[in-house]
Design an enzyme around this catalytic site. Structure first.
Site, mmCIF file in Angstrom:
data_model
loop_
_atom_site.group_PDB
_atom_site.id
_atom_site.type_symbol
_atom_site.label_atom_id
_atom_site.label_comp_id
_atom_site.label_asym_id
_atom_site.label_seq_id
_atom_site.Cartn_x
_atom_site.Cartn_y
_atom_site.Cartn_z
ATOM 1 N N ASP A 174 13.157 -6.564 -2.047
ATOM 2 C CA ASP A 174 11.980 -5.817 -1.567
ATOM 3 C C ASP A 174 10.573 -5.989 -2.295
ATOM 4 O OD1 ASP A 174 11.270 -3.555 0.593
ATOM 5 O OD2 ASP A 174 11.015 -2.523 -1.424
ATOM 6 N N GLU B 22 10.737 -10.704 0.168
ATOM 7 C CA GLU B 22 9.846 -10.038 1.012
ATOM 8 C C GLU B 22 8.654 -10.123 0.452
ATOM 9 O OE1 GLU B 22 8.397 -5.871 3.073
ATOM 10 O OE2 GLU B 22 9.022 -5.991 0.883
HETATM 11 C C1 GLC Z 1 9.077 -2.737 2.025
HETATM 12 C C2 GLC Z 1 10.228 -2.348 2.818
HETATM 13 C C3 GLC Z 1 9.412 -1.061 3.566
HETATM 14 C C4 GLC Z 1 9.382 -0.119 2.416
HETATM 15 C C5 GLC Z 1 8.529 -0.736 1.395
HETATM 16 C C6 GLC Z 1 8.547 0.223 0.137
HETATM 17 O O1 GLC Z 1 7.978 -3.357 2.603
HETATM 18 O O2 GLC Z 1 10.419 -3.244 4.036
HETATM 19 O O3 GLC Z 1 10.196 -0.403 4.768
HETATM 20 O O4 GLC Z 1 8.508 1.128 2.996
HETATM 21 O O5 GLC Z 1 8.902 -1.903 1.096
HETATM 22 O O6 GLC Z 1 9.754 -0.130 -0.399
#
Ligand code: GLC
Length: 544
Positions: free
Chosen positions: A198, A259
């Site tokens: 994440d 991500e």
């Molecule tokens: C990422 C997740 C999202 C979350 C953010 C903070 O972007 O996909 O859902 O709000 O991280 O952890």
């Protein structure tokens, strides 16, 4: 492709645990619900599941606010159940990827609670970003709105790039680094096959905390600022080199997907460099308009970007159309226009034609699943679900809604519990009153209905996955046509994909046999109508 290399061509199904299946009837999805549906997922034909955070959490941001990374939230089950789920998934031939949230912890995490109880300058505060000051330390903004700093009673400020209940960790602290290596091992030791990382770009902050020169339009948008003080800083790669060593020490080696919202392809390639993360999400694909030129540009540049990774066999490209943070494809593509709008949830963006959106979403699924590399499916994408556009305000849960004082609707619309049966109440989710309300008539789109209907989106995806697995075509992609509004490419000598993004019919190429079409009611040899796609076998003898 050996089994160890499964992650190079996998189709990975994203489970948003709270909304997937409810095993105990409390209106909230859980581990028991997932375990009861592993047969469904294996039958659909995916290779792996990615489960969004299931850890102990006050759940202010859908579990991305973790209070204990080694415990499962009580409403989802327990660690024993998690271990059983992993073992059962493996027996079904499914790999299991978890979500790890390294950028921030919940403010309920024992480390943050200890920091609050300790004085300014204490070792407990050093694991987070605490600053003195009579005014807010700088102009950084929370992704959910408002300043990225919150003041504690003794006057210090702590940093949170997301919700105030998600405090950013200080990754220059050796204890933070060591803790996450240990966490990776904790779950790898329980059989988990990998992690989705994440906010992979966010971990390192500029030690001087300089102002960013924030502009309102930077919110959630790819930010391409050189030497950005809290995004995509060079030092983050040392973290992932350490993580890769941990993953490689397992047999079979474990894997990562980042991500990473990074606009510059060369910067993105650095995350998948040798000895770092295996793959990274391809968000420009998700953000592309339903437009042949835009899609060609994204696909082509993705393939070139991955070849920049410097890894000897190349980093595989990944493709994603939908996830728990953006509008569902049916809704996004069903808008009256195709203007690029960054995939944001946006009820303000105009009316949605759901039939048009579903037609395009089905064609887009065939396009995505024909591309080389890894594809991600978000739960319900195989059912052609739209967003729920009319959730009553008092039921909305996303901090984007609650923290913006109702100015931004947030992401709840794509997180609605799945319809499993046509039952009028709860659509077979497990409870008559799911944690987020379902749209009226949700059961119409249920798994049970679609399994019974050969023309359904479920069967389109299941057939596509079976053909994808059986053909096992070469990873190379060769464009046959990309002029005008048709995209046509070959994978090896025998397999072709054609997508018609224009307004008029196009004939199927001569010398091909139709394997699958996105318009289920057409005959195999019919011309391809607007917003449709076909998979073809090339006969090579000029006949159709
Ligand atoms: C990422 C997740 C999202 C979350 C953010 C903070 O972007 O996909 O859902 O709000 O991280 O952890």
């Amino acid at each position: 492709m050996t089994d160890v290399e499964w992650w190079r061509t996998a189709v990975i199904y994203q489970i948003y645990i709270r909304s997937f299946a409810d095993g105990d009837g409390d209106g909230i999805g859980d581990i028991a619900g997932i375990r009861s549906r592993l047969g469904y997922l294996a039958g659909l034909g995916v290779d792996a599941i990615w489960i969004t955070p299931w850890y102990e959490s006050p759940n202010n941001d859908g579990g991305y606010d973790v209070a204990d990374y080694r415990a499962i939230a009580r409403e989802y089950g327990d660690v024993r159940g998690a271990e059983q789920l992993v073992a059962e998934a493996h027996r079904h031939g499914l790999k299991v990827i978890l979500d790890i949230v390294p950028n921030h912890t919940s403010t309920d995490h024992p480390w943050f609670q200890a920091a609050l109880a300790a004085p300014p300058g204490s070792p407990e505060r050093a694991r987070y970003h605490f600053m003195d000051g009579h005014v807010v330390p700088n102009d950084w903004r929370s992704t959910f709105g408002g300043p990225a700093w919150t003041r504690v009673p003794d006057g210090q400020w702590y940093l949170h790039l997301f919700d105030p209940t998600q405090a950013d960790l200080d990754w220059s602290h050796p204890e933070v680094r060591a803790e996450f290596l240990d966490l990776l091992r904790f779950w790898f030791d329980r059989g988990v096959d990998g992690f989705r990382v994440d906010v992979a770009t966010g971990l390192i902050k500029h030690p001087g905390y300089p102002d960013l020169g924030y502009r309102e339009e930077d919110l959630l948008v790819l930010t391409d600022v050189p030497d950005h003080p809290h995004r995509d800083r060079d030092e983050v790669h040392a973290v992932y080199r350490e993580w890769r060593e941990v993953a490689d020490a397992y047999d079979p080696p474990r894997i990562f997907v980042a991500e990473a919202w990074v606009a510059d392809p060369e910067r993105l390639a650095r995350y998948v460099a040798p000895a770092q993360l295996h793959t990274a999400f391809n968000f420009p694909f998700l953000q592309s308009a339903w437009d042949a030129g835009d899609l060609f540009t994204v696909i082509d540049s993705t393939l070139r970007t991955m070849s920049l990774s410097g890894s000897p066999s190349g980093a595989p490209p990944t493709w994603v159309l939908s996830n728990h943070d953006v509008e569902r494809t049916v809704t996004r593509y069903g808008r009256a226009y195709t203007r690029k709008h960054q995939g944001r949830s946006g009820h303000e963006l105009g009316p949605v034609d759901e039939d048009l959106g579903r037609r395009r979403a089905r064609a887009a699924l065939l396009l995505m699943l024909a591309l080389p590399g890894v594809a991600y499916l978000y739960q319900g994408e195989e059912l052609g679900l739209p967003d729920h556009m009319d959730i009553p305000d008092d039921r909305l849960r996303d901090p984007i809604w609650t923290r913006s004082g109702g100015r931004r609707r947030g992401r709840d619309g794509c997180r609605v519990p799945l319809p499993w049966t046509p039952a009028p109440d709860g659509a077979g989710f497990g409870s008559a009153d799911p944690w987020l309300p379902q749209p009226p008539g949700w059961g119409r789109l249920s798994v049970a209905n679609q399994v019974d209907d050969p023309a359904s989106t479920y069967h389109l995806v299941a057939r596509a996955l079976r053909i994808r697995r059986e053909l096992d075509v070469p990873q190379e992609l060769e464009w046959v046509d990309r002029a005008g509004s048709v995209l046509r490419f070959r994978r090896g000598p025998d397999f072709e994909c054609v997508v018609n993004l224009g307004d008029t019919e196009v004939p199927l190429p001569a010398g091909t046999v139709t394997l699958l079409r996105s318009d289920a009611h057409a005959a195999a040899g019919d011309p391809l109508g607007p917003d449709t796609a076909a998979w073809l076998r090339v006969r090579g003898d000029g006949t159709t």
